[in-house]
Scaffold this active site. Structure first.
Site, PDB file in Angstrom:
ATOM      1  N   GLY B  32       0.789  -1.227   0.000  1.00 42.83           N
ATOM      2  CA  GLY B  32       0.000   0.000   0.000  1.00 42.83           C
ATOM      3  C   GLY B  32       0.821   1.276   0.000  1.00 42.83           C
ATOM      4  O   GLY B  32       0.287   2.360  -0.210  1.00 42.83           O
ATOM      5  N   CYS B 241     -27.753  -9.742 -16.474  1.00 38.99           N
ATOM      6  CA  CYS B 241     -27.145  -9.365 -17.750  1.00 38.99           C
ATOM      7  C   CYS B 241     -28.081  -9.797 -18.888  1.00 38.99           C
ATOM      8  O   CYS B 241     -28.532 -10.943 -18.932  1.00 38.99           O
ATOM      9  CB  CYS B 241     -25.785 -10.037 -17.902  1.00 38.99           C
ATOM     10  SG  CYS B 241     -25.089  -9.888 -19.562  1.00 38.99           S
ATOM     11  N   CYS B 244     -25.935 -12.708 -20.982  1.00 44.18           N
ATOM     12  CA  CYS B 244     -25.567 -14.015 -20.437  1.00 44.18           C
ATOM     13  C   CYS B 244     -26.400 -14.404 -19.227  1.00 44.18           C
ATOM     14  O   CYS B 244     -26.281 -15.507 -18.705  1.00 44.18           O
ATOM     15  CB  CYS B 244     -24.084 -14.049 -20.080  1.00 44.18           C
ATOM     16  SG  CYS B 244     -23.692 -13.137 -18.580  1.00 44.18           S
ATOM     17  N   CYS B 266     -22.930  -7.322 -18.986  1.00 45.13           N
ATOM     18  CA  CYS B 266     -21.686  -7.424 -18.219  1.00 45.13           C
ATOM     19  C   CYS B 266     -20.655  -6.441 -18.751  1.00 45.13           C
ATOM     20  O   CYS B 266     -20.488  -6.299 -19.967  1.00 45.13           O
ATOM     21  CB  CYS B 266     -21.078  -8.827 -18.354  1.00 45.13           C
ATOM     22  SG  CYS B 266     -22.088 -10.122 -17.668  1.00 45.13           S
TER      23      CYS B 266
HETATM   24 ZN   LIG Z   1     -23.159 -11.055 -19.337  1.00 43.38          ZN
END
Ligand SMILES: [Zn+2]
Ligand SMILES: Nc1ncnc2c1ncn2[C@@H]1O[C@H](COP(=O)(O)OP(=O)(O)OP(=O)(O)O)[C@@H](O)[C@H]1O
Ligand SMILES: Nc1ncnc2c1ncn2[C@@H]1O[C@H](COP(=O)(O)OP(=O)(O)OP(=O)(O)O)[C@@H](O)[C@H]1O
Ligand SMILES: [Mg+2]
Ligand SMILES: [Mg+2]
Lengths: 227, 283, 256
Positions: B32, B241, B244, B266
């Site tokens: 970090g 989505c 998909c 997506c």
């Molecule tokens: Zn998708």
């Protein structure tokens, strides 16, 4: 008898640096003792140094020499040498002062101006205000003025607020500089009452009283100053 | 080592790459912590991920397989040109498949497919300093990091809640790495923040313009800042989505025609495509 | 009991120019000390040295820390010094813009110190911020407004709330009423007086206004040319000044 104030060989000279270093000797070798239950009057012509001596007792004026012992918490504190926070403690719990004129605090109502010395020693607000109200009524300040800041009050009204404030916390020692100067006969009588009451409560008072009637009514003893 | 184009392998000279690797090693050692490095001019403008490219150039070897995504997509101009750049200058293989890649350089997303041990993800960072918004002086922000003096970071979150009723920061959401350093995760959606936590892959961050490299080594704790009564939350969608059917991925809203038609798909194109392929194969 | 602040031989030079020279004093819990003096006399220099913002050339400033008692503030580590500055101390700047974050809401300005010391409950932070706005007489309906929309007097009160929210024991103020007009000053003074008394705060207040000093301070330090020329109980210094410079200062105002 308890000595509440002991002054030894006190001297005070004002030096005015802004005016070529002129020296104004006020008094030298002033000595006095004030016991509980008495009212000592500082007596003398104008300019004799009465106010200056009172202010020295209160720590408002720094003497050039000598000692001022004030009874506080069962011991004597030398006000002339005490540091500021000790003086503040003494003023809070042991010694009150009624000056000739009220120094108004902006925006603080008369009732709270009077209650403030009680608040400073931890008295709850409502109790402090109750005592303040008693004193203000006793000194005949109309109730409608209590919630106003005293800056706009008449000279006499301001002075009575000042007296109420001085008497509020029932300090064992009370210094009074011409407390009745701008008061009428009825109000003077109220102040006399307050002083007599304080004496009966075994408090020690030191005052300057120009008014013969007042002086005769309250004074136990005179301390004469020549100037 | 030279490629056919006449560049040194992966464009940068060996000395520069060594310098970058030293910075990376230090960054890995102090999770970090922002390590300054001597950023080089790259044949791409700032904002195109020159910081990420230098980090990738510093670690890439001839056997590596590189994936580059921009907002989750493998086929944007930016992703394509960076992939082409390394294919040309290092002659390495590239891929769009997350699990196949050994190095994934990314702008603004972490792939949906979980990363695994041995993989490295390289983030392109526009502004590395999380405290900059409240403290413009670099000397002061360095001191604040040194002392882990981060309490005021919550002022920003407080403002969000006061203004919007919730923490409205959705990108570049500040995190505490290894319970020590405050870090900007680059402008990934906060949806991706939980993926950084105890991730088996090595995570490297490169800021080109500001010349900083920082890292989150594998399995390191990465916590998103929040309030007890307003805990950290990721974005959620009411729909799946449209392509998909995934209900677990980060969705982009896309306009489908000029009559205001729109749908949610997506943002991770590889993930979406592979799910569709699998469905087709199953049918 | 020990003093809250113990200062000795404090000197700050700017090259060969004197900022402040050989200052020493003790400040006790609940005490309010005023620093007065003409422009350039070293008041701000001294205040900054006392509040860990300006390293002195020589001398020490010891603060009574809760853990270890009197500790030299310049010898302790930076983390502890910072912690002190945002818990035990408050710093009120003359220009409230220097002491506030103008880009975040009033509530966040007040809540910042709480968050800086680890408060992580939004609802409670906000409730405390609202409480403090009320204390300094700012309408709690303004809690989400940016300070940019506040008047000068409100900004100064907001700055005070921001400092007091962690219940500091010692507050440093540089000309807290400077730049405000008279009626606004009076209100602010009244508020400061009340807060200092109610909370038992110790404070060091730099001012060139003797009336402000009289109202707020228990004791005074008068500075000239970087040196302290007179100290004492406030009313004694103002009513019976001894040093030529103090007399000049007092005589040049109507009724301090
Ligand atoms: Zn998708
Ligand atoms: N602050 C001061 N600075 C310089 N000189 C002062 C100061 N106060 C009083 N004096 C001087 O000291 C002397 C004593 O004054 P003081 O006020 O004590 O007298 P007093 O006895 O109270 O007089 P009066 O009866 O008129 O009130 C006077 O000469 C006065 O001018
Ligand atoms: N950063 C600096 N560099 C050089 N000299 C400085 C610096 N800051 C202050 N001084 C000088 O130190 C002296 C004291 O300055 P300081 O700011 O403490 O005065 P001040 O009493 O606060 O005055 P003011 O009432 O005008 O704010 C002045 O002579 C000033 O010019
Ligand atoms: Mg007199
Ligand atoms: Mg100054």
């Amino acid at each position: 008898m308890t000595a509440m104030i002991e002054v030894d060989d006190l001297s005070k000279t004002y030096v005015l640096h802004t005016q070529g270093g002129v020296e104004i000797p006020v008094f030298a070798d002033a000595s006095l003792t004030v016991e509980a239950g008495e009212c000592l009057t500082l007596h003398g012509p104008s300019g004799a140094g009465k106010s200056t001596l009172l202010r020295c007792l209160y720590g408002n004026c720094k003497p050039n020499g000598g000692a001022i012992r004030i009874h506080h918490d069962g011991a004597m504190v030398d006000i002339a040498r005490a540091d500021p926070r000790q003086v503040i403690e003494v003023r809070k719990r042991s010694m009150g002062y009624v000056s000739q004129f009220l120094r108004a605090i902006p925006r603080v109502p008369a009732l709270d101006v009077v209650a403030e010395p009680l608040r400073a020693i931890g008295v709850p607000l409502d109790q402090a205000r109750q005592r303040a109200a008693e004193l203000l009524s006793r000194l005949r300040i109309p109730e409608r003025l209590w919630s106003l800041a005293p800056a706009t009050f008449s000279g006499g009204e301001q002075q009575r607020v000042n007296i109420a404030r001085g008497f509020a916390a029932r300090h064992p020692i009370l210094l009074l500089d011409e407390p009745t100067a701008s008061l009428d006969a009825e109000n003077r009588a109220q102040v006399i009452d307050l002083i007599v009451e304080a004496k009966s409560e075994k408090r020690a008072l030191v005052g300057v009283f120009h008014d013969d009637e007042v002086r005769e009514a309250v004074s136990t003893r005179l301390h004469t100053m020549r100037g | 080592m030279n490629t056919s184009q006449g560049y040194n392998f992966a464009y940068l000279d060996e000395q520069t790459k060594r310098m970058i690797r030293r910075a990376i090693l230090k960054a890995v050692a102090i999770p970090g912590y922002q390590v300054p490095f001597g950023s080089r001019e790259m044949p791409l403008p700032y904002g195109w991920g020159t910081g990420g490219i230098q980090v990738t150039a510093g670690i890439i070897g001839p056997d590596d397989i590189l994936k580059v995504i921009d907002q989750g997509a493998d086929d944007t101009t930016n992703a394509v040109s960076i992939r082409r750049f390394f294919a040309r200058t290092a002659g390495i293989r590239t891929t769009s498949r997350t699990e196949e890649a050994t190095i994934i350089q990314t702008r603004h997303r972490i792939p949906e497919t979980p990363l695994s041990a041995g993989q490295t993800i390289v983030y392109q960072v526009p502004t590395p300093e999380p405290l900059r918004w409240l403290e413009p002086r670099e000397t002061e922000t360095r001191k604040m990091h040194a002392l882990a003096d981060y309490g005021i970071m919550h002022v920003k979150l407080y403002e969000d809640i006061a203004r919007f009723g919730r923490i409205s920061t959705t990108y570049d959401y500040p995190v505490l790495v290894d319970d020590r350093y405050l870090m900007r995760p680059s402008p990934i959606p906060k949806f991706d923040n939980p993926k950084m936590h105890r991730n088996p892959a090595l995570q490297l961050f490169g800021a080109g313009r500001e010349k900083r490299i920082y890292a989150v080594p594998p399995w390191t704790s990465v916590r998103s800042l929040d309030f007890e009564d307003h805990p950290f939350e990721v974005q959620k969608w009411s729909q799946a989505c449209a392509l998909c059917g995934s209900t677990e991925s980060f969705l982009d809203e896309v306009v489908t025609d000029d009559k205001g038609g729109r749908m949610f798909v997506c943002s991770d194109t590889d993930y979406c495509q592979r799910r569709r392929d699998a469905k087709e194969a199953a049918e | 009991m020990s003093p809250l602040l113990q200062v000795s031989g404090l000197t700050r030079l700017y090259g060969d120019r004197v900022g402040c020279k050989d200052v020493g004093f003790e400040l006790w819990p609940g005490e309010v000390m005023g620093i007065v003096g003409e422009s350039g006399s070293g008041k701000t220099t001294l205040l900054n040295c006392l509040s860990a913002r300006l390293e002195p050339t020589s001398g020490t400033v010891a603060y009574d820390t809760r853990e270890e008692g009197l500790t030299d503030i310049y010898a302790m580590g930076e983390p502890r010094r910072r912690m002190l500055m945002r818990t035990d101390w408050g710093i009120v700047h003359q220009n409230p813009r220097d002491g506030l974050r103008m880009g975040v809401s009033a509530g966040a300005n007040v809540g910042e110190r709480l968050m800086a010391v680890g408060a992580r409950h939004y609802g409670r932070i906000r409730a405390q911020a609202a409480e403090w706005l009320e204390q300094v007489e700012i309408d709690t309906g303004r809690i989400d407004d940016l300070p940019l929309t506040f008047s000068g007097g409100m900004l100064q009160r907001l700055q005070i709330a921001r400092n007091l929210v962690t219940h500091p024991r010692l507050v440093f103020m540089d000309e807290p009423t400077g730049g405000l007009d008279v009626s606004v000053q009076a209100r602010l003074l009244d508020l400061l007086r009340r807060l200092v008394t109610d909370l038992g705060l110790a404070a060091i207040v730099v001012t060139h206004d003797l009336a402000v000093a009289r109202l707020l301070a228990h004791r005074l330090m008068v500075m000239q040319g970087g040196e302290v020329v007179e100290t004492g109980l406030t009313d004694q210094v103002l009513d019976d000044p001894h040093h030529p410079y103090t007399q000049l200062l007092v005589s040049s105002v109507l009724q301090p």
